[in-house]
Scaffold this motif. Structure first.
Motif, PDB file in Angstrom:
ATOM      1  N   LEU A 186       0.801  -1.226   0.000  1.00 47.43           N
ATOM      2  CA  LEU A 186       0.000   0.000   0.000  1.00 47.43           C
ATOM      3  C   LEU A 186       0.831   1.272   0.000  1.00 47.43           C
ATOM      4  O   LEU A 186       0.365   2.327  -0.424  1.00 47.43           O
ATOM      5  N   LEU A 187       2.076   1.179   0.452  1.00 51.67           N
ATOM      6  CA  LEU A 187       2.903   2.368   0.656  1.00 51.67           C
ATOM      7  C   LEU A 187       3.510   2.870  -0.649  1.00 51.67           C
ATOM      8  O   LEU A 187       3.969   2.093  -1.494  1.00 51.67           O
ATOM      9  N   CYS A 188       3.527   4.202  -0.821  1.00 54.59           N
ATOM     10  CA  CYS A 188       4.278   4.804  -1.918  1.00 54.59           C
ATOM     11  C   CYS A 188       5.763   4.467  -1.777  1.00 54.59           C
ATOM     12  O   CYS A 188       6.239   4.134  -0.697  1.00 54.59           O
ATOM     13  N   GLU A 189       6.494   4.587  -2.866  1.00 56.45           N
ATOM     14  CA  GLU A 189       7.915   4.242  -2.832  1.00 56.45           C
ATOM     15  C   GLU A 189       8.678   5.061  -1.796  1.00 56.45           C
ATOM     16  O   GLU A 189       9.615   4.571  -1.174  1.00 56.45           O
ATOM     17  N   ASP A 190       8.303   6.313  -1.619  1.00 55.45           N
ATOM     18  CA  ASP A 190       8.999   7.165  -0.647  1.00 55.45           C
ATOM     19  C   ASP A 190       8.168   7.367   0.621  1.00 55.45           C
ATOM     20  O   ASP A 190       8.404   8.295   1.388  1.00 55.45           O
ATOM     21  N   GLY A 191       7.192   6.480   0.843  1.00 54.28           N
ATOM     22  CA  GLY A 191       6.319   6.624   2.002  1.00 54.28           C
ATOM     23  C   GLY A 191       6.946   6.098   3.284  1.00 54.28           C
ATOM     24  O   GLY A 191       8.030   5.493   3.282  1.00 54.28           O
ATOM     25  N   ILE A 192       6.244   6.323   4.385  1.00 51.39           N
ATOM     26  CA  ILE A 192       6.733   5.888   5.694  1.00 51.39           C
ATOM     27  C   ILE A 192       5.625   5.164   6.457  1.00 51.39           C
ATOM     28  O   ILE A 192       4.440   5.462   6.299  1.00 51.39           O
ATOM     29  N   VAL A 193       6.048   4.215   7.281  1.00 50.32           N
ATOM     30  CA  VAL A 193       5.155   3.541   8.218  1.00 50.32           C
ATOM     31  C   VAL A 193       5.504   4.019   9.618  1.00 50.32           C
ATOM     32  O   VAL A 193       6.682   4.089   9.992  1.00 50.32           O
ATOM     33  N   ILE A 194       4.474   4.364  10.381  1.00 44.16           N
ATOM     34  CA  ILE A 194       4.667   4.800  11.765  1.00 44.16           C
ATOM     35  C   ILE A 194       3.899   3.842  12.664  1.00 44.16           C
ATOM     36  O   ILE A 194       2.674   3.798  12.621  1.00 44.16           O
ATOM     37  N   LYS A 195       4.649   3.067  13.439  1.00 47.07           N
ATOM     38  CA  LYS A 195       4.025   2.096  14.350  1.00 47.07           C
ATOM     39  C   LYS A 195       4.254   2.544  15.786  1.00 47.07           C
ATOM     40  O   LYS A 195       5.374   2.902  16.165  1.00 47.07           O
ATOM     41  N   VAL A 196       3.191   2.492  16.585  1.00 44.33           N
ATOM     42  CA  VAL A 196       3.247   2.892  17.991  1.00 44.33           C
ATOM     43  C   VAL A 196       2.937   1.682  18.858  1.00 44.33           C
ATOM     44  O   VAL A 196       1.919   1.004  18.647  1.00 44.33           O
ATOM     45  N   ILE A 197       3.822   1.411  19.820  1.00 44.71           N
ATOM     46  CA  ILE A 197       3.625   0.280  20.731  1.00 44.71           C
ATOM     47  C   ILE A 197       3.807   0.757  22.169  1.00 44.71           C
ATOM     48  O   ILE A 197       4.488   1.751  22.424  1.00 44.71           O
ATOM     49  N   PRO A 198       3.208   0.060  23.123  1.00 47.95           N
ATOM     50  CA  PRO A 198       3.395   0.449  24.523  1.00 47.95           C
ATOM     51  C   PRO A 198       4.837   0.245  24.955  1.00 47.95           C
ATOM     52  O   PRO A 198       5.509  -0.687  24.509  1.00 47.95           O
ATOM     53  N   ASP A 199       5.316   1.107  25.831  1.00 46.91           N
ATOM     54  CA  ASP A 199       6.618   0.907  26.450  1.00 46.91           C
ATOM     55  C   ASP A 199       6.404   0.529  27.916  1.00 46.91           C
ATOM     56  O   ASP A 199       5.276   0.357  28.383  1.00 46.91           O
ATOM     57  N   ARG A 200       7.486   0.416  28.635  1.00 47.77           N
ATOM     58  CA  ARG A 200       7.508  -0.220  29.955  1.00 47.77           C
ATOM     59  C   ARG A 200       6.492   0.354  30.934  1.00 47.77           C
ATOM     60  O   ARG A 200       5.879  -0.373  31.719  1.00 47.77           O
ATOM     61  N   TYR A 201       6.287   1.681  30.913  1.00 47.66           N
ATOM     62  CA  TYR A 201       5.455   2.307  31.943  1.00 47.66           C
ATOM     63  C   TYR A 201       4.091   2.757  31.425  1.00 47.66           C
ATOM     64  O   TYR A 201       3.443   3.588  32.056  1.00 47.66           O
ATOM     65  N   TYR A 202       3.653   2.213  30.290  1.00 48.16           N
ATOM     66  CA  TYR A 202       2.349   2.588  29.740  1.00 48.16           C
ATOM     67  C   TYR A 202       1.230   2.200  30.712  1.00 48.16           C
ATOM     68  O   TYR A 202       1.113   1.040  31.108  1.00 48.16           O
ATOM     69  N   LEU A 203       0.424   3.187  31.106  1.00 52.86           N
ATOM     70  CA  LEU A 203      -0.676   2.996  32.073  1.00 52.86           C
ATOM     71  C   LEU A 203      -0.179   2.267  33.326  1.00 52.86           C
ATOM     72  O   LEU A 203      -0.847   1.384  33.869  1.00 52.86           O
ATOM     73  N   ARG A 204       0.980   2.684  33.776  1.00 48.97           N
ATOM     74  CA  ARG A 204       1.646   2.015  34.898  1.00 48.97           C
ATOM     75  C   ARG A 204       0.760   1.910  36.134  1.00 48.97           C
ATOM     76  O   ARG A 204       0.687   0.860  36.781  1.00 48.97           O
ATOM     77  N   GLU A 205       0.088   2.998  36.474  1.00 51.95           N
ATOM     78  CA  GLU A 205      -0.739   3.027  37.678  1.00 51.95           C
ATOM     79  C   GLU A 205      -1.875   2.009  37.609  1.00 51.95           C
ATOM     80  O   GLU A 205      -2.224   1.367  38.609  1.00 51.95           O
ATOM     81  N   LEU A 206      -2.426   1.860  36.416  1.00 51.12           N
ATOM     82  CA  LEU A 206      -3.508   0.896  36.228  1.00 51.12           C
ATOM     83  C   LEU A 206      -2.980  -0.538  36.288  1.00 51.12           C
ATOM     84  O   LEU A 206      -3.579  -1.414  36.937  1.00 51.12           O
ATOM     85  N   ARG A 207      -1.864  -0.782  35.641  1.00 47.38           N
ATOM     86  CA  ARG A 207      -1.272  -2.132  35.667  1.00 47.38           C
ATOM     87  C   ARG A 207      -0.946  -2.567  37.092  1.00 47.38           C
ATOM     88  O   ARG A 207      -1.229  -3.705  37.490  1.00 47.38           O
ATOM     89  N   GLU A 208      -0.341  -1.671  37.855  1.00 47.19           N
ATOM     90  CA  GLU A 208       0.069  -2.028  39.215  1.00 47.19           C
ATOM     91  C   GLU A 208      -1.128  -2.293  40.110  1.00 47.19           C
ATOM     92  O   GLU A 208      -1.100  -3.185  40.962  1.00 47.19           O
ATOM     93  N   ALA A 209      -2.198  -1.533  39.900  1.00 54.09           N
ATOM     94  CA  ALA A 209      -3.382  -1.709  40.738  1.00 54.09           C
ATOM     95  C   ALA A 209      -4.135  -2.996  40.415  1.00 54.09           C
ATOM     96  O   ALA A 209      -4.648  -3.666  41.312  1.00 54.09           O
ATOM     97  N   LEU A 210      -4.191  -3.356  39.136  1.00 51.20           N
ATOM     98  CA  LEU A 210      -5.001  -4.497  38.725  1.00 51.20           C
ATOM     99  C   LEU A 210      -4.229  -5.809  38.654  1.00 51.20           C
ATOM    100  O   LEU A 210      -4.815  -6.887  38.793  1.00 51.20           O
ATOM    101  N   TRP A 211      -2.918  -5.712  38.438  1.00 52.29           N
ATOM    102  CA  TRP A 211      -2.146  -6.926  38.174  1.00 52.29           C
ATOM    103  C   TRP A 211      -0.914  -7.056  39.060  1.00 52.29           C
ATOM    104  O   TRP A 211       0.044  -7.723  38.688  1.00 52.29           O
ATOM    105  N   GLU A 212      -0.937  -6.452  40.214  1.00 52.66           N
ATOM    106  CA  GLU A 212       0.201  -6.553  41.137  1.00 52.66           C
ATOM    107  C   GLU A 212       0.493  -8.021  41.446  1.00 52.66           C
ATOM    108  O   GLU A 212      -0.390  -8.787  41.823  1.00 52.66           O
TER     109      GLU A 212
END
Length: 291
Positions: A186-212
């Motif tokens: 799908l990408l043009c020859e000079d196009g770019i893909v931008i992918k976003v993924i969670p890193d270590r502290y994404y929603l940290r407060e929620l993770r710690e509260a629910l999955w400690e």
């Protein structure tokens, strides 16, 4: 002009972007439908999106989740991320090289990421812009089409995307599964893909509260390596900040993320009754070009 008429006009200008998911031929507008030369017909919904998925697909995402995501996005939860992505799009796509910047959000959900990024790019780029969102979840695409009529929205399967080859300057893939073979097509020859993924502290407060006590060690190495295997000229940026959480945003936060889906009711109730005053957003943004 109604949303439906606006969508028909927008589709009429950009039918070349879409392919028939059955025979992969080009599509043309016939009244309020897209039709291919072999007679396969795909009607525009009353909300203004086109359904190009061959079979109804069930997903885990429902209206309440999409409503929660839109509410928090519009309140600014992901604003620094949108600004970081838009800045890099404008920087990477030099003026004069393109007639129109075409941005595809692959896995667009309820559309708020694409709408905000598209708006920022349009404000800062010296070129016309077009945003197209595709997702398998019909409920999410319906939300997007009702809210953001200036963009094109499509229900479609990324395993077999009903889109023409080499049409897109930018493909966004934000917190969503990827299909890199499709992205290359799908990408043009000079196009770019931008992918976003969670890193270590994404929603940290929620993770710690629910999955400690049940959290696995965090490692993004495999995801990043897979991206590097498919693209080149890689840039990696970390976007990390805290968002001040208002009382009325606690339930939407729980509703918007799969982190809460299998959590114990006692922990969900405790988090809702004793929420943090802020939440951490920690994301890795990877940008790559076609090999």
């Amino acid at each position: 002009m109604s949303k439906n008429n606006y969508a028909v006009n927008l589709l009429s200008q950009h039918t070349h972007i879409f392919n028939c998911p059955v025979c992969h031929c080009e599509l043309f507008v016939d009244k309020r439908s897209l039709v291919c030369p072999h007679g396969h017909r795909f009607d525009l919904s009353k909300h203004g999106y086109i359904h190009l998925c061959l079979q109804a697909a069930g997903t885990k995402y429902d209206k309440s989740m999409f409503a929660a995501r839109r509410m928090l996005s519009q309140a600014g939860l992901f604003e620094p991320l949108a600004e970081a992505i838009a800045t890099r799009i404008v920087k990477r796509l030099e003026p004069g090289e393109h007639d129109t910047i075409k941005i595809l959000d692959a896995g667009c959900g309820e559309g708020s990421h694409l709408e905000r990024i598209h708006s920022l790019v349009r404000q800062n780029a010296a070129l016309p812009t077009l945003g197209i969102g595709i997702d398998l979840a019909k409920e999410g695409v319906a939300f997007a089409a009702r809210s953001y009529k200036e963009l094109l929205w499509c229900v479609g399967d990324l395993a077999n995307p009903p889109l023409a080859s080499q049409q897109f300057n930018v493909i966004l893939n934000i917190l969503s599964p990827a299909n890199y073979n499709a992205f290359h097509r799908l990408l043009c020859e000079d196009g770019i893909v931008i992918k976003v993924i969670p890193d270590r502290y994404y929603l940290r407060e929620l993770r710690e509260a629910l999955w400690e006590g049940h959290q696995r060690s965090f490692n993004n190495d495999r995801t990043m390596q897979l991206f590097r295997e498919h693209f080149e000229h890689i840039e990696v940026h970390r976007v990390r900040y805290t968002y001040l959480l208002e009382p009325g945003q606690v339930q939407p936060l729980l509703a918007m993320t799969p982190l809460a889906w299998r959590a114990e009711d006692s922990k969900l109730n405790h988090f809702a009754a004793h929420p943090p005053t802020k939440i951490t957003v920690d994301l890795t943004v990877m940008i790559g070009s076609k090999r």
